[in-house]
Design an enzyme around this catalytic site. Structure first.
Site, PDB file in Angstrom:
ATOM      1  N   LEU A   1     -63.677  17.991  15.822  1.00 52.51           N
ATOM      2  CA  LEU A   1     -62.600  17.843  14.794  1.00 52.51           C
ATOM      3  C   LEU A   1     -61.423  18.634  15.517  1.00 52.51           C
ATOM      4  O   LEU A   1     -61.695  19.903  15.682  1.00 52.51           O
ATOM      5  CB  LEU A   1     -62.956  18.567  13.536  1.00 52.51           C
ATOM      6  CG  LEU A   1     -63.975  17.672  12.736  1.00 52.51           C
ATOM      7  CD1 LEU A   1     -64.590  18.532  11.537  1.00 52.51           C
ATOM      8  CD2 LEU A   1     -63.551  16.238  12.052  1.00 52.51           C
ATOM      9  N   HIS A   2     -60.578  17.934  15.767  1.00 53.28           N
ATOM     10  CA  HIS A   2     -59.227  18.770  16.246  1.00 53.28           C
ATOM     11  C   HIS A   2     -57.794  18.009  16.272  1.00 53.28           C
ATOM     12  O   HIS A   2     -56.907  18.248  16.438  1.00 53.28           O
ATOM     13  CB  HIS A   2     -59.461  18.897  17.870  1.00 53.28           C
ATOM     14  CG  HIS A   2     -59.223  17.420  18.697  1.00 53.28           C
ATOM     15  ND1 HIS A   2     -60.393  16.673  18.723  1.00 53.28           N
ATOM     16  CD2 HIS A   2     -58.436  17.138  19.477  1.00 53.28           C
ATOM     17  CE1 HIS A   2     -59.996  15.400  19.360  1.00 53.28           C
ATOM     18  NE2 HIS A   2     -58.467  15.629  19.768  1.00 53.28           N
ATOM     19  N   ARG A   3     -57.924  16.836  15.638  1.00 49.80           N
ATOM     20  CA  ARG A   3     -56.697  16.456  15.588  1.00 49.80           C
ATOM     21  C   ARG A   3     -55.616  16.932  14.462  1.00 49.80           C
ATOM     22  O   ARG A   3     -55.981  17.643  13.416  1.00 49.80           O
ATOM     23  CB  ARG A   3     -56.854  14.827  14.758  1.00 49.80           C
ATOM     24  CG  ARG A   3     -57.528  13.829  15.581  1.00 49.80           C
ATOM     25  CD  ARG A   3     -56.717  13.235  16.921  1.00 49.80           C
ATOM     26  NE  ARG A   3     -57.519  12.398  17.637  1.00 49.80           N
ATOM     27  CZ  ARG A   3     -56.973  11.866  18.529  1.00 49.80           C
ATOM     28  NH1 ARG A   3     -55.833  11.826  18.882  1.00 49.80           N
ATOM     29  NH2 ARG A   3     -57.656  10.842  19.407  1.00 49.80           N
TER      30      ARG A   3
ATOM     31  N   VAL B   1     -56.353  19.450  11.313  1.00 49.86           N
ATOM     32  CA  VAL B   1     -56.455  20.878  11.435  1.00 49.86           C
ATOM     33  C   VAL B   1     -55.135  21.878  11.483  1.00 49.86           C
ATOM     34  O   VAL B   1     -55.226  22.999  11.524  1.00 49.86           O
ATOM     35  CB  VAL B   1     -57.160  21.243  12.729  1.00 49.86           C
ATOM     36  CG1 VAL B   1     -58.803  20.661  12.685  1.00 49.86           C
ATOM     37  CG2 VAL B   1     -56.539  20.952  13.990  1.00 49.86           C
TER      38      VAL B   1
ATOM     39  N   ASP C   1     -62.933  12.772  14.932  1.00 50.62           N
ATOM     40  CA  ASP C   1     -61.497  12.467  14.706  1.00 50.62           C
ATOM     41  C   ASP C   1     -61.066  12.275  16.176  1.00 50.62           C
ATOM     42  O   ASP C   1     -59.923  11.905  16.513  1.00 50.62           O
ATOM     43  CB  ASP C   1     -60.470  13.235  14.056  1.00 50.62           C
ATOM     44  CG  ASP C   1     -60.375  14.571  14.722  1.00 50.62           C
ATOM     45  OD1 ASP C   1     -61.049  14.913  15.787  1.00 50.62           O
ATOM     46  OD2 ASP C   1     -59.816  15.724  14.024  1.00 50.62           O
TER      47      ASP C   1
END
Length: 382
Positions: A221-223, A227, A296
């Protein structure tokens, strides 16, 4: 700017050989470039590998070169992180100097990161032909920086090398010349299939404290949509804790957004294990044994599709719809994620599943053949 040591060679070199420059910069680029560089080595061409340094730490980039069999970059611009404009500008300045010094006959760009669009803009302004590997993907969401990069790069590229049939349609609707579009398959899948049988799920799982006799999920998860905004982060934490209520979750956490997630209590769940980013083979080994993946990321949707791992993509859209129609992927939202993971865990992994056309491990040679034909080359064995 760093200067090149020696150019990457194809077959025996002469001054008359065309120069092909490959631009990489971020983790997703490397498994796409590796099979193309290897296959192009069968032609009488000189190759130069450039790493812009957009991803610059050991786990995000350097380990990939070792594990994928990529040669050390001839040039590393070392631009590092930063705001989109500053990072893109730094890449452009470095590449303009490089292209002026070593005039390429063809620049090959990969994917949709800032390095991709920066290289394409510099090349087109200098009159250098551009080949875009992974052209035509569209999310139709211009809030995504990657979508802007894709649109701009495709509009100015000479060779559009596509991974799926939907990409051909998108490019056609946008007016791309038909003879510029080449359906070649997915070179990232070449790299995956090359390593698939050697992936050590048990070993990597043990190294991160997982018991593979019990189901587990992997999350990436980093989009920005997940975040960046505090309200989104709070929703994400609640959703992922609800997932962790049902199954052990391990998360190799991207540096981007990590601080916000930590502040929101993301790690405050006994069944949720946060680890540092993994190398390519370690990450895929972990994914190979997972009951499900929550992501993501774009590339993870493709990798899980080939491996038959259920993938829950935590986004409102995807530029890779073929992973839904011909794979194991589905789109979910934060409020629907807990129910979706419950359904996946109840159903278990399928024994057979569809895989998109030409995702067969031979995209690299097909791409190399298109590049060579553009340059007027035959194989070194002819």
């Amino acid at each position: 700017m760093a200067t090149p040591s020696s150019a990457r060679k194809g077959s025996p070199v002469s001054d008359s050989q065309p120069l092909v420059v490959h631009i990489t910069g971020a983790r997703p680029n490397f498994p796409k470039a590796a099979p193309v560089i290897a296959a192009l080595g069968d032609y009488p061409v000189t190759q130069l590998l450039v790493h812009t340094g957009q991803h610059y730490d050991e786990k995000m980039s350097e380990v990939f070169f070792r594990q994928l069999g990529l040669p050390e970059p001839d040039v590393n611009l070392g631009v590092g992180s930063g705001a989109h404009g500053a990072q893109t500008a730094a890449i452009m300045v470095g590449l303009e100097e490089l292209f002026a010094d070593r005039r390429p006959d063809l620049v090959v760009v990969y994917g949709d990161v800032n390095s991709t669009v920066a290289a394409a803009v510099v090349a087109v302004k200098m009159g250098i032909p551009i080949a875009h590997v992974e052209a035509g993907l569209r999310s139709f969401d211009r809030r995504m920086p990657e979508e802007i990069n894709r649109l701009l790069t495709d509009r100015i590229s000479d060779l559009l090398l596509v991974t799926s049939v939907d990409a051909i349609a998108h490019l056609g609707h946008e007016g791309a010349p038909a003879d510029s579009i080449h359906f070649v398959g997915n070179p990232m899948i070449d790299t995956l299939l090359r390593h698939l049988e050697s992936l050590d799920t048990e070993g990597v799982a043990a190294s991160v404290g997982l018991d593979t006799t019990q189901p587990y999920a992997v999350a990436t998860l980093h989009r920005p949509g997940n975040v960046d905004d505090p309200a989104d982060v709070a929703e994400l934490v609640r959703a992922m804790h609800a997932v962790a209520d049902q199954v052990k979750v391990v998360i190799p956490l991207h540096p981007r957004g990590r601080g916000r997630l930590e502040e929101a209590g993301f790690m405050d769940h006994d069944n949720l294990s946060v680890i540092d980013p993994l190398g390519y083979v370690e990450f895929l080994g972990l994914v190979k044994g997972a009951a499900a993946v929550v992501t993501d990321s774009g590339g993870v949707q493709e990798e899980t599709t080939v491996m038959g791992v259920p993938c829950l993509t935590l986004r409102p859209n995807t530029e890779r719809p073929v992973t839904i129609t011909h794979g194991t992927n589905q789109l979910v939202q934060r409020d629907t994620l807990p129910g979706a993971i419950a359904d996946v865990l109840a159903a278990g992994r399928q024994e057979t599943w569809p895989v998109p056309p030409l995702w067969d491990g031979h995209a690299g040679p097909r791409i190399a053949a298109v590049l060579a034909a553009h340059l007027g080359l035959s194989t070194s064995h002819d």
